[in-house]
Design an enzyme around this catalytic site. Structure first.
Site, PDB file in Angstrom:
ATOM      1  N   ASP A   1       0.849  -1.191   0.000  1.00  0.00           N
ATOM      2  CA  ASP A   1       0.000   0.000   0.000  1.00  0.00           C
ATOM      3  C   ASP A   1       0.880   1.233   0.000  1.00  0.00           C
ATOM      4  O   ASP A   1       2.011   1.194   0.509  1.00  0.00           O
ATOM      5  CB  ASP A   1      -0.911   0.008   1.226  1.00  0.00           C
ATOM      6  CG  ASP A   1      -2.041  -0.999   1.135  1.00  0.00           C
ATOM      7  OD1 ASP A   1      -2.411  -1.394   0.017  1.00  0.00           O
ATOM      8  OD2 ASP A   1      -2.575  -1.379   2.192  1.00  0.00           O
TER       9      ASP A   1
ATOM     10  N   ASP B   1      -6.955  -1.279  -4.597  1.00  0.00           N
ATOM     11  CA  ASP B   1      -8.045  -0.953  -3.674  1.00  0.00           C
ATOM     12  C   ASP B   1      -9.012   0.042  -4.313  1.00  0.00           C
ATOM     13  O   ASP B   1     -10.230  -0.071  -4.156  1.00  0.00           O
ATOM     14  CB  ASP B   1      -7.491  -0.364  -2.377  1.00  0.00           C
ATOM     15  CG  ASP B   1      -6.582  -1.319  -1.624  1.00  0.00           C
ATOM     16  OD1 ASP B   1      -6.739  -2.552  -1.772  1.00  0.00           O
ATOM     17  OD2 ASP B   1      -5.714  -0.838  -0.870  1.00  0.00           O
TER      18      ASP B   1
END
Length: 148
Positions: A110, A126
């Site tokens: 991330d 995401d």
């Protein structure tokens, strides 16, 4: 079958961004783009959104595979409005993008860090899943019964 090419391109975009992050952010941890508002921050996510279900990789692998199989089946067997089609394509792309990380690295990379409004760090895959879910909801609410 154009959707297969789109899925491959979106997964490629996701993986290229994560390769860049792994090559450039691991040692520096974070790069402020707009100080205290938006940073690129390296995070190894071993769970789901909001830090849920940490270290339960098999759950995510199974869910990603099921979503992919169901989505592809649906695209191949049903006439689907563009909102539904885009939603399914985005969800599959995001699920497979994060699945590749889980299998290859044991965690999801991330990096988008909007500090001013959100304490969680996320990635392009995401975004694909969230936007795809919105499109799928629009499809189900407004178009699904008309396409039958």
């Amino acid at each position: 079958m154009l959707y297969i090419l789109i899925i491959i391109l979106l997964i490629g975009l996701d993986q290229l961004s994560k390769i860049w992050v792994l090559n450039n952010l691991v040692d520096v941890s974070t790069i402020p783009i707009i100080n205290n508002v938006f940073h690129l921050t390296y995070v190894e996510n071993r769970g789901a959104a909001f830090g849920l279900l940490q270290n339960n990789q098999w759950i995510f692998i199974i869910v990603a595979l099921l979503a992919t199989v169901f989505g592809l089946y649906y695209l191949n067997t049903r006439k689907v409005h563009i909102f539904g089609r885009l939603g399914i394509i985005l969800i599959i792309s995001g699920a497979l993008g994060n699945l590749i990380d889980r299998v290859r690295l044991g965690f999801v990379v991330d990096y988008f860090d909007f500090r001013i409004i959100w304490e969680y760090v996320f990635n392009i895959a995401d975004v694909f899943v969230v936007v795809g879910t919105v499109f799928l909801c629009i499809y189900v609410l407004f178009f699904e019964s008309k396409s039958r």
